[in-house]
Write a protein that holds these residues in place. Structure first.
Motif, PDB file in Angstrom:
ATOM      1  N   SER A 176       4.066  89.417 -22.984  1.00 35.34           N
ATOM      2  CA  SER A 176       3.512  88.666 -24.115  1.00 35.34           C
ATOM      3  C   SER A 176       3.209  89.580 -25.301  1.00 35.34           C
ATOM      4  O   SER A 176       3.454  89.220 -26.458  1.00 35.34           O
ATOM      5  CB  SER A 176       2.237  87.925 -23.681  1.00 35.34           C
ATOM      6  OG  SER A 176       2.524  86.988 -22.666  1.00 35.34           O
TER       7      SER A 176
ATOM      8  N   VAL B  89       6.642  90.626 -26.918  1.00 33.91           N
ATOM      9  CA  VAL B  89       7.250  89.534 -27.673  1.00 33.91           C
ATOM     10  C   VAL B  89       6.462  89.230 -28.938  1.00 33.91           C
ATOM     11  O   VAL B  89       7.037  88.961 -30.006  1.00 33.91           O
ATOM     12  CB  VAL B  89       7.351  88.276 -26.784  1.00 33.91           C
ATOM     13  CG1 VAL B  89       7.779  87.064 -27.600  1.00 33.91           C
ATOM     14  CG2 VAL B  89       8.338  88.508 -25.652  1.00 33.91           C
ATOM     15  N   PHE B  90       5.149  89.286 -28.849  1.00 37.53           N
ATOM     16  CA  PHE B  90       4.315  89.001 -30.018  1.00 37.53           C
ATOM     17  C   PHE B  90       4.610  89.968 -31.159  1.00 37.53           C
ATOM     18  O   PHE B  90       4.725  89.553 -32.324  1.00 37.53           O
ATOM     19  CB  PHE B  90       2.831  89.087 -29.638  1.00 37.53           C
ATOM     20  CG  PHE B  90       1.908  88.999 -30.814  1.00 37.53           C
ATOM     21  CD1 PHE B  90       1.665  87.779 -31.423  1.00 37.53           C
ATOM     22  CD2 PHE B  90       1.287  90.136 -31.326  1.00 37.53           C
ATOM     23  CE1 PHE B  90       0.811  87.693 -32.516  1.00 37.53           C
ATOM     24  CE2 PHE B  90       0.445  90.057 -32.414  1.00 37.53           C
ATOM     25  CZ  PHE B  90       0.196  88.835 -33.015  1.00 37.53           C
TER      26      PHE B  90
ATOM     27  N   LYS C 159       7.367  91.634 -31.802  1.00 37.74           N
ATOM     28  CA  LYS C 159       8.687  91.360 -32.386  1.00 37.74           C
ATOM     29  C   LYS C 159       8.651  90.116 -33.267  1.00 37.74           C
ATOM     30  O   LYS C 159       9.218  90.097 -34.364  1.00 37.74           O
ATOM     31  CB  LYS C 159       9.715  91.204 -31.271  1.00 37.74           C
ATOM     32  CG  LYS C 159      10.047  92.506 -30.550  1.00 37.74           C
ATOM     33  CD  LYS C 159      11.036  92.267 -29.433  1.00 37.74           C
ATOM     34  CE  LYS C 159      11.529  93.580 -28.832  1.00 37.74           C
ATOM     35  NZ  LYS C 159      10.455  94.414 -28.297  1.00 37.74           N
ATOM     36  N   LYS C 160       7.986  89.069 -32.795  1.00 36.25           N
ATOM     37  CA  LYS C 160       7.890  87.850 -33.593  1.00 36.25           C
ATOM     38  C   LYS C 160       7.055  88.083 -34.854  1.00 36.25           C
ATOM     39  O   LYS C 160       7.356  87.537 -35.918  1.00 36.25           O
ATOM     40  CB  LYS C 160       7.275  86.728 -32.753  1.00 36.25           C
ATOM     41  CG  LYS C 160       8.192  86.218 -31.652  1.00 36.25           C
ATOM     42  CD  LYS C 160       7.557  85.055 -30.899  1.00 36.25           C
ATOM     43  CE  LYS C 160       8.519  84.502 -29.863  1.00 36.25           C
ATOM     44  NZ  LYS C 160       7.930  83.362 -29.102  1.00 36.25           N
ATOM     45  N   PHE C 161       6.025  88.898 -34.726  1.00 37.88           N
ATOM     46  CA  PHE C 161       5.174  89.182 -35.874  1.00 37.88           C
ATOM     47  C   PHE C 161       5.960  89.953 -36.934  1.00 37.88           C
ATOM     48  O   PHE C 161       5.864  89.648 -38.127  1.00 37.88           O
ATOM     49  CB  PHE C 161       3.959  89.998 -35.416  1.00 37.88           C
ATOM     50  CG  PHE C 161       2.828  89.974 -36.402  1.00 37.88           C
ATOM     51  CD1 PHE C 161       1.722  89.182 -36.187  1.00 37.88           C
ATOM     52  CD2 PHE C 161       2.867  90.757 -37.552  1.00 37.88           C
ATOM     53  CE1 PHE C 161       0.672  89.165 -37.097  1.00 37.88           C
ATOM     54  CE2 PHE C 161       1.829  90.743 -38.456  1.00 37.88           C
ATOM     55  CZ  PHE C 161       0.723  89.940 -38.233  1.00 37.88           C
TER      56      PHE C 161
ATOM     57  N   PHE D 258       9.199  89.941 -37.398  1.00 36.98           N
ATOM     58  CA  PHE D 258      10.197  89.026 -37.963  1.00 36.98           C
ATOM     59  C   PHE D 258       9.552  88.086 -38.981  1.00 36.98           C
ATOM     60  O   PHE D 258      10.054  87.909 -40.101  1.00 36.98           O
ATOM     61  CB  PHE D 258      10.854  88.225 -36.839  1.00 36.98           C
ATOM     62  CG  PHE D 258      11.825  87.186 -37.318  1.00 36.98           C
ATOM     63  CD1 PHE D 258      13.116  87.544 -37.676  1.00 36.98           C
ATOM     64  CD2 PHE D 258      11.452  85.855 -37.412  1.00 36.98           C
ATOM     65  CE1 PHE D 258      14.015  86.590 -38.129  1.00 36.98           C
ATOM     66  CE2 PHE D 258      12.341  84.895 -37.861  1.00 36.98           C
ATOM     67  CZ  PHE D 258      13.621  85.263 -38.217  1.00 36.98           C
ATOM     68  N   THR D 259       8.430  87.472 -38.612  1.00 38.49           N
ATOM     69  CA  THR D 259       7.769  86.525 -39.517  1.00 38.49           C
ATOM     70  C   THR D 259       7.263  87.222 -40.769  1.00 38.49           C
ATOM     71  O   THR D 259       7.403  86.704 -41.888  1.00 38.49           O
ATOM     72  CB  THR D 259       6.601  85.831 -38.795  1.00 38.49           C
ATOM     73  OG1 THR D 259       7.087  85.209 -37.609  1.00 38.49           O
ATOM     74  CG2 THR D 259       5.949  84.799 -39.683  1.00 38.49           C
TER      75      THR D 259
ATOM     76  N   GLU E 229       8.970  99.964 -33.614  1.00 39.90           N
ATOM     77  CA  GLU E 229       9.152  99.196 -32.385  1.00 39.90           C
ATOM     78  C   GLU E 229      10.309  99.741 -31.554  1.00 39.90           C
ATOM     79  O   GLU E 229      10.204  99.858 -30.328  1.00 39.90           O
ATOM     80  CB  GLU E 229       9.386  97.725 -32.728  1.00 39.90           C
ATOM     81  CG  GLU E 229       9.707  96.845 -31.538  1.00 39.90           C
ATOM     82  CD  GLU E 229       8.585  96.771 -30.520  1.00 39.90           C
ATOM     83  OE1 GLU E 229       8.859  96.327 -29.387  1.00 39.90           O
ATOM     84  OE2 GLU E 229       7.439  97.149 -30.837  1.00 39.90           O
TER      85      GLU E 229
END
Length: 285
Positions: free
Chosen positions: A207, A210-211, A213-215, A217-218, A250
């Protein structure tokens, strides 16, 4: 592992090597730069939004979370480096314990045939552990130790060493006091293997990974909606640079958090194994 001189600043700045993340990120940087150009075109030239547009207020969100985001990335790279450095200390312990065991056995055992076994077995354990951590098996001439590649190879090598030590003790070649003096080195091999397996088989929580990477990207994909009004089309190179910095952190963290592979920044396990074989051979060969 990449060996380098940390004092050569200019060679670092103007030279790109295979370990750098720019090669991997370059296609993504081009895509994000094109995306930023398209967003800027629609906001500035096509829709011609005024400076009073509510989209300009979104920049305050980025300013608010930017500091927290930097702390999150700093923690990410630091936790990955801690795993890399712990792995290096563990393999340093293997080097020292191999030398200590070789030194003690040299003076405890006078029989050359017995010493020949340990001259092979101690470096063999290091190579077996290296291959085990890489999920590989490199077959060797099994003159002293026969192993089953389908089972835990380091454990088999360690078991053979302990079996021979106990046999020598029963035969009187090593008395109980001498056996006690080498117990720490003998048991340390399995302890070192377990510590390495703990690093390899316990990745960063899913978690959390993934958080981040999504952060990233956003955060990157929403920047053009706030910077386009002030930077216009200069946002294209700037957002590419921001992506390079954040994504590189990252990628570097992903590479070094499992330090036992063959990546450019992983530990030099091949060199360490060669040194163990060389030093043990000098001591009891």
């Amino acid at each position: 592992m990449v060996y380098y001189n940390p004092k050569e600043w200019f060679s670092f700045i103007f030279k790109i090597n295979k370990a750098e993340t720019l090669r991997e990120l370059f296609p993504l940087m081009l895509a994000v730069g094109a995306y930023a150009g398209v967003v800027t075109y629609f906001l500035i030239d096509f829709w011609q939004l005024p400076d009073t547009s509510i989209l300009k207020k979104v920049i305050f969100i980025h300013q608010t979370i930017g500091f927290v985001f930097s702390l999150l990335l700093a923690f990410r790279i630091n936790s990955a480096y801690d795993r890399w450095w712990e792995g290096r200390k563990i393999w340093g312990s293997l080097v020292n314990n191999s030398r200590n065991l070789a030194i003690k056995l040299k003076h405890l055992i006078g029989e050359k045939n017995e010493l020949a076994f340990f001259n092979y077995a101690i470096p063999r354990y290091a190579r077996a552990l290296r291959d085990h951590l890489r999920d590989e098996y490199v077959p060797e001439e099994q003159s002293f130790i026969s192993v089953d590649a389908q089972k835990h190879v380091p454990n088999q090598v360690a078991s053979e060493m302990i079996k021979n030590i106990y046999r020598l003790n029963k035969e009187g070649a090593i008395n109980p006091e001498q056996l006690f003096s080498i117990t720490a080195e003998i048991t340390s091999f399995t302890d070192i293997c377990g510590a390495c397996e703990r690093i390899k088989k316990t990745p960063i929580p899913f978690s959390y990974n993934v958080f981040i990477k999504k952060f990233i990207f956003t955060y990157i994909m929403t920047l053009p909606f706030t910077w386009a009004f002030d930077l216009k089309y200069f946002i294209i190179p700037i957002i590419c640079f921001v992506l390079f910095v954040f994504a590189s952190i990252e990628l570097l963290a992903e590479e070094i958090e499992d330090p036992f592979g063959r990546d450019a920044n992983d530990l030099p396990l091949d060199s360490i194994c060669e040194n163990i074989q060389k030093h043990v051979g000098e001591l009891i060969g």
